[in-house]
Write a protein that holds these residues in place. Structure first.
Motif, PDB file in Angstrom:
ATOM      1  N   ASN A  54       0.880  -1.121   0.033  1.00  0.00           N
ATOM      2  CA  ASN A  54       0.153   0.104  -0.227  1.00  0.00           C
ATOM      3  C   ASN A  54       0.914   1.265  -0.077  1.00  0.00           C
ATOM      4  O   ASN A  54       1.653   1.472   1.076  1.00  0.00           O
ATOM      5  CB  ASN A  54      -1.018   0.031   1.202  1.00  0.00           C
ATOM      6  CG  ASN A  54      -1.909   1.003   1.360  1.00  0.00           C
ATOM      7  OD1 ASN A  54      -1.754   2.161   0.468  1.00  0.00           O
ATOM      8  ND2 ASN A  54      -3.169   1.106   2.204  1.00  0.00           N
ATOM      9  N   THR A  57      -0.968   5.959   2.690  1.00  0.00           N
ATOM     10  CA  THR A  57      -2.307   6.026   3.683  1.00  0.00           C
ATOM     11  C   THR A  57      -1.588   6.608   4.494  1.00  0.00           C
ATOM     12  O   THR A  57      -0.606   7.245   4.889  1.00  0.00           O
ATOM     13  CB  THR A  57      -2.458   4.379   3.971  1.00  0.00           C
ATOM     14  OG1 THR A  57      -3.753   4.525   4.624  1.00  0.00           O
ATOM     15  CG2 THR A  57      -1.293   3.851   4.623  1.00  0.00           C
ATOM     16  N   THR A 109      -2.472  -6.966   2.886  1.00  0.00           N
ATOM     17  CA  THR A 109      -1.229  -6.040   2.814  1.00  0.00           C
ATOM     18  C   THR A 109      -0.358  -6.453   3.743  1.00  0.00           C
ATOM     19  O   THR A 109      -0.614  -6.633   4.985  1.00  0.00           O
ATOM     20  CB  THR A 109      -1.742  -4.562   2.961  1.00  0.00           C
ATOM     21  OG1 THR A 109      -2.612  -4.481   1.956  1.00  0.00           O
ATOM     22  CG2 THR A 109      -0.734  -3.577   2.840  1.00  0.00           C
ATOM     23  N   PHE A 112       3.015  -0.684   4.128  1.00  0.00           N
ATOM     24  CA  PHE A 112       2.395   0.501   3.782  1.00  0.00           C
ATOM     25  C   PHE A 112       3.268   1.648   3.898  1.00  0.00           C
ATOM     26  O   PHE A 112       4.236   1.650   4.817  1.00  0.00           O
ATOM     27  CB  PHE A 112       1.044   0.741   4.711  1.00  0.00           C
ATOM     28  CG  PHE A 112       1.496   0.796   6.277  1.00  0.00           C
ATOM     29  CD1 PHE A 112       1.419   2.050   6.849  1.00  0.00           C
ATOM     30  CD2 PHE A 112       1.612  -0.295   7.099  1.00  0.00           C
ATOM     31  CE1 PHE A 112       1.567   2.134   8.361  1.00  0.00           C
ATOM     32  CE2 PHE A 112       1.830  -0.305   8.293  1.00  0.00           C
ATOM     33  CZ  PHE A 112       1.923   1.173   9.013  1.00  0.00           C
ATOM     34  N   ASN A 259      -5.033   6.333  -6.081  1.00  0.00           N
ATOM     35  CA  ASN A 259      -5.831   6.225  -4.899  1.00  0.00           C
ATOM     36  C   ASN A 259      -7.354   6.198  -5.475  1.00  0.00           C
ATOM     37  O   ASN A 259      -7.915   7.331  -5.181  1.00  0.00           O
ATOM     38  CB  ASN A 259      -5.545   7.247  -4.108  1.00  0.00           C
ATOM     39  CG  ASN A 259      -4.142   7.312  -3.381  1.00  0.00           C
ATOM     40  OD1 ASN A 259      -3.783   6.524  -2.650  1.00  0.00           O
ATOM     41  ND2 ASN A 259      -3.344   8.334  -3.989  1.00  0.00           N
ATOM     42  N   GLY A 286      -2.647   3.049  -4.015  1.00  0.00           N
ATOM     43  CA  GLY A 286      -2.699   3.046  -2.290  1.00  0.00           C
ATOM     44  C   GLY A 286      -4.152   3.275  -1.876  1.00  0.00           C
ATOM     45  O   GLY A 286      -4.788   3.545  -2.780  1.00  0.00           O
ATOM     46  N   THR A 287      -4.353   3.271  -0.695  1.00  0.00           N
ATOM     47  CA  THR A 287      -5.822   3.394  -0.212  1.00  0.00           C
ATOM     48  C   THR A 287      -6.186   4.778   0.208  1.00  0.00           C
ATOM     49  O   THR A 287      -7.232   5.132   0.382  1.00  0.00           O
ATOM     50  CB  THR A 287      -5.954   2.563   0.863  1.00  0.00           C
ATOM     51  OG1 THR A 287      -5.040   2.639   2.099  1.00  0.00           O
ATOM     52  CG2 THR A 287      -5.943   1.158   0.405  1.00  0.00           C
ATOM     53  N   MET A 298      -6.581  -3.179  -0.393  1.00  0.00           N
ATOM     54  CA  MET A 298      -5.912  -2.830  -1.661  1.00  0.00           C
ATOM     55  C   MET A 298      -6.757  -3.872  -2.757  1.00  0.00           C
ATOM     56  O   MET A 298      -6.551  -3.448  -3.923  1.00  0.00           O
ATOM     57  CB  MET A 298      -4.645  -3.318  -1.279  1.00  0.00           C
ATOM     58  CG  MET A 298      -3.803  -2.307  -0.674  1.00  0.00           C
ATOM     59  SD  MET A 298      -3.256  -1.029  -1.886  1.00  0.00           S
ATOM     60  CE  MET A 298      -2.145  -1.450  -3.042  1.00  0.00           C
TER      61      MET A 298
END
Length: 411
Positions: A54, A57, A109, A112, A259, A286-287, A298
């Motif tokens: 990720n 975030t 995931t 991050f 995103n 990415g979230t 993800m």
């Protein structure tokens, strides 16, 4: 002797095999079924896939999930999020990050790239739960938790993590929260400390308009002019850019982080799929944070990215399942120099075991297509990071304690 794990009878690239992990790396992808191992996992009716990385975030914002929804970005930030954050204590960051890590593990995931505050609390949570992370030393003008001198000293004095699973990044928040001097200092600091530089770029039309008014040019051109863009830069969103700016990003070797869910929820705009892909930019997924998504899944980002690419270009072949899968896995790992993101001998042992008996994975004409378009997190049985099992049979050690603590703290 290193700890060994044998995964027996698992599906890899269409064939059933036995995989031996030694220490934190894949030792053999076609091991003998009788190979001795400290731990044996029955992979029958499961497939092994790379996990997710990720690339953008704000993990601790899990505690703001649903707090302020359905409003424009700048209203959301200035009138709701920043006032809430001003009241946060270190233990809030710790528990918010623990919740985020639990959510990320449960949805596949293992790494991050974070941008938030009280990073010692974030590092503590990451180390305890066994993930990988790049923790942003966030800098903003006139923010009590992002003061320049203290944060720069922290980066210069960083000695590394004991586990080697945590790195720091230089993280100027954005051009609308950082002045030119601070941005230049951050670029210099990132070079001096050999760290990635993590920043939001061209997320909204308003950001572009304000940059034109303040600097007479657009964000990408402005950042390039002041010397901030380079191959160490990880740029989040990058929605409102033109073809020349995309070429600048490519020339500078910037990794762009898409995103899709956050962009849709905040109505930030549509990513320039065709132009980004035509220029061959390095793109990862990415979230964003849970207060603007509202989850850290993800796999959901993969599906949304692929669907948005097709509908925005009018081309059903744009951004195939395989390409989307690579954005979410190996591209993210590569951007941070993590020797993972693929299942291969000698690579770091990061992996997911996917339940092929799950209704969403049946029938299995094409595993990647099923994973991108059909699956959800319930399909994940096991999560392995750095050779360590973080989740098995969908259970993460200590998850009940985390949920109970969060529910007691935030009501």
């Amino acid at each position: 002797m290193s700890q060994t794990t044998l995964i027996k009878n698992v599906l890899l690239d269409g064939n059933t095999t036995n995989i031996l992990i030694e220490g934190n790396r894949f030792k053999h992808l076609h091991a003998n079924a009788n190979t001795h191992a400290d731990k044996v996992i029955d992979g029958t009716d499961m497939a092994i896939l790379p996990p997710f990385y990720n690339l953008h975030t704000h993990a601790a914002m899990d505690i703001l999930r649903g707090y302020a929804d359905d409003m424009p970005l700048f209203t959301w930030l200035t009138e709701h999020i920043w006032p809430f954050e001003a009241k946060l204590k270190p233990e809030d960051i710790y528990w918010g990050t623990k919740l985020a890590i639990l959510e990320m593990i449960k949805s596949g995931t293992v790494f991050f790239n974070d941008m938030y505050f009280e990073i010692d609390q974030t590092i503590r949570a990451v180390e305890e739960m066994g993930m990988r992370a790049a923790i942003g030393v966030t800098m903003m003008e006139n923010h009590p938790l992002a003061t320049r001198e203290e944060k720069m000293a922290l980066l210069r004095n960083w000695k590394g993590s004991d586990s080697q699973r945590v790195v720091l990044t230089t993280a100027p928040h954005a051009i609308y929260t950082c002045g030119e001097e601070l941005l230049r200092d951050c670029a210099q600091l990132a070079a001096e400390t050999d760290t990635r530089l993590h920043i939001h770029i061209s997320e909204t039309e308003q950001e572009v308009k304000d940059c034109l008014k303040a600097h007479g040019t657009t964000p990408v051109r402005y950042l390039d002019k002041i010397g901030l863009l380079g191959s160490n830069v990880v740029a989040a969103h990058v929605v409102h850019v033109d073809k020349e700016e995309i070429q600048i990003l490519k020339r500078r070797g910037v990794t762009v982080v898409h995103n899709p869910c956050s962009n849709m929820k905040l109505a930030s705009g549509i990513f320039h799929y065709a132009d980004m892909m035509a220029e061959g930019l390095s793109v990862a997924l990415g979230t964003d944070g849970s207060s603007s998504n509202n989850n850290l899944d993800m796999r959901e980002e993969m599906k949304m990215a692929a669907m948005l690419a097709k509908v925005s270009t009018g081309n059903p072949t744009c951004l195939s399942a395989q390409e989307t899968f690579e954005w979410a896995t190996v591209n993210g790992a590569r951007a941070f120099g993590i020797d993972a993101g693929v299942i291969a001998e000698g690579k770091l042992a990061d992996a997911l075991l996917i339940d092929l008996n799950n209704e969403r994975m049946t029938p299995n004409y094409n595993l990647t297509s099923n994973w991108v378009y059909a699956a959800d997190s319930s399909c994940i049985d096991t999560v392995i990071c750095d050779g360590r099992i973080l989740m098995q049979h969908r259970h993460v050690e200590g998850e009940e304690t985390i949920i109970k603590e969060i529910r007691n703290r935030y009501k």
